[in-house]
Design an enzyme around this catalytic site. Structure first.
Site, PDB file in Angstrom:
ATOM      1  N   LYS A   1     -55.361 -11.387  25.549  1.00 39.60           N
ATOM      2  CA  LYS A   1     -53.951 -11.760  25.531  1.00 39.60           C
ATOM      3  C   LYS A   1     -53.098 -10.538  25.845  1.00 39.60           C
ATOM      4  CE  LYS A   1     -54.357 -13.258  21.343  1.00 39.60           C
ATOM      5  NZ  LYS A   1     -54.287 -13.917  20.024  1.00 39.60           N
TER       6      LYS A   1
ATOM      7  N   THR B   1     -41.603 -14.914  16.955  1.00 40.92           N
ATOM      8  CA  THR B   1     -42.925 -15.222  17.509  1.00 40.92           C
ATOM      9  C   THR B   1     -44.027 -15.169  16.446  1.00 40.92           C
ATOM     10  OG1 THR B   1     -43.171 -12.885  18.094  1.00 40.92           O
ATOM     11  CG2 THR B   1     -42.334 -14.363  19.810  1.00 40.92           C
TER      12      THR B   1
ATOM     13  N   GLY C   1     -46.906 -16.085  14.210  1.00 35.78           N
ATOM     14  CA  GLY C   1     -47.900 -17.153  14.273  1.00 35.78           C
ATOM     15  C   GLY C   1     -48.419 -17.464  15.663  1.00 35.78           C
ATOM     16  N   THR C   2     -48.009 -16.683  16.661  1.00 38.58           N
ATOM     17  CA  THR C   2     -48.391 -16.975  18.046  1.00 38.58           C
ATOM     18  C   THR C   2     -49.907 -17.017  18.221  1.00 38.58           C
ATOM     19  OG1 THR C   2     -46.428 -15.740  18.709  1.00 38.58           O
ATOM     20  CG2 THR C   2     -47.989 -16.291  20.434  1.00 38.58           C
ATOM     21  N   GLY C   3     -50.600 -15.996  17.709  1.00 39.05           N
ATOM     22  CA  GLY C   3     -52.055 -15.919  17.907  1.00 39.05           C
ATOM     23  C   GLY C   3     -52.801 -17.045  17.217  1.00 39.05           C
ATOM     24  N   CYS C   4     -52.405 -17.342  15.990  1.00 31.19           N
ATOM     25  CA  CYS C   4     -53.036 -18.445  15.249  1.00 31.19           C
ATOM     26  C   CYS C   4     -52.823 -19.763  15.982  1.00 31.19           C
ATOM     27  CB  CYS C   4     -52.432 -18.564  13.846  1.00 31.19           C
ATOM     28  SG  CYS C   4     -52.425 -17.054  12.894  1.00 31.19           S
TER      29      CYS C   4
END
Length: 271
Positions: free
Chosen positions: A178, A209, A211-214
């Protein structure tokens, strides 16, 4: 009249975010928005809000194992997503459980929070490399996590390929590097070492932003549970999370969450 058929089932093995923006809470919201039945194995409890993580307490291995067996043995799963695993002991226990499940696994190798708070003991990194990554259908490290796992520091788009090769050397079938922390468009590289898919999205001027990865990893797991191929699942998940970032909203005094309900139409937050 018979009951409707159950939707595909997805299990998240991760930490709880009391602020509701990341972790188990983000995972379950994502799964609901994407039409799958979300289930959870909580590995740790955090005291967390928009400004940071004030505390974290991992659960005993036996509690994690019992939650996993309880869900998988009765309800069954079509995909599993892993997030915050905190310690080497938990990483190894979860890897042992995953090895016997035989469904797609999305590994989000969570190392630090959005605010820079550590969520994985340094001693657990080797267990992630040797026990967890080899079980991953897709691993989804960000650039900081890639550096933690491989030592490769990405500072330009051209280096994403080198970073992907370094992660693939640990055994996942696919890796999604990412590149969201690079300047310019939000570009990610999905590869299995042979195929390459470059995923680009506009960068929104929105700091909310959390929580984007989860959310991205859960969206990938949801799409895999529906039977999509890895490239299809990742492309659909990227579209979903891009919309969620664009609709992210202020909450508390710090970084607000992405909007998991952005695509739900009337009644959703974005409507």
């Amino acid at each position: 009249m018979s009951a409707p058929a159950a939707p595909p089932r997805v299990l998240t093995v991760a930490g709880s975010d009391s602020g509701g923006g990341a972790g188990i809470q983000a995972d379950l919201k994502t799964m609901l928005a994407l039409g799958v039945h979300g289930m959870s194995v909580i590995t740790a409890v955090t005291a967390q809000n928009s400004v940071g993580v004030q505390g974290a307490w991992e659960l005993p291995v036996e509690a994690v194992r019992a939650q996993y067996r309880s869900v998988v043995d009765d309800i069954g799963v079509q995909a599993v997503k892993t997030g915050m695993l905190a310690s080497a002991e938990l990483v190894e226990a979860v890897a042992g459980l995953l090895a016997g499940t035989g469904v797609p696994v999305v590994v989000d190798p969570v190392g630090v929070s959005k605010h820079g708070d550590p969520l994985l003991a340094a001693s657990a990194l080797d267990s992630v490399r040797t026990k967890l990554l080899p079980l991953a259908t897709v691993a989804t490290p960000n650039l900081d996590e890639t550096a933690q796992l491989t030592g490769v520091r990405v500072e330009s788009e051209e280096q994403l390929r080198e970073a992907a090769a370094a992660v693939l050397a640990h055994g996942p079938r696919w890796v999604l590097i990412k590149g969201g922390h690079l300047p310019g468009d939000a570009v990610d590289l999905l590869t299995d070492g042979v195929e390459e898919h470059w995923l680009r999205a506009p960068r929104y001027d929105n700091r909310h932003t959390h929580g984007t990865g989860c959310t991205l990893a859960s969206a990938i797991a949801a799409q895999l549970a529906k039977g999509h191929s890895v490239p299809e699942a990742v492309a659909a998940a990227k579209r979903y999370v891009t919309g969620a970032i664009a609709a992210g909203f202020a909450l508390g005094a710090g970084i607000g969450p992405v909007d998991h309900a952005w695509d739900l139409g009337p009644g959703g937050h974005a409507a």
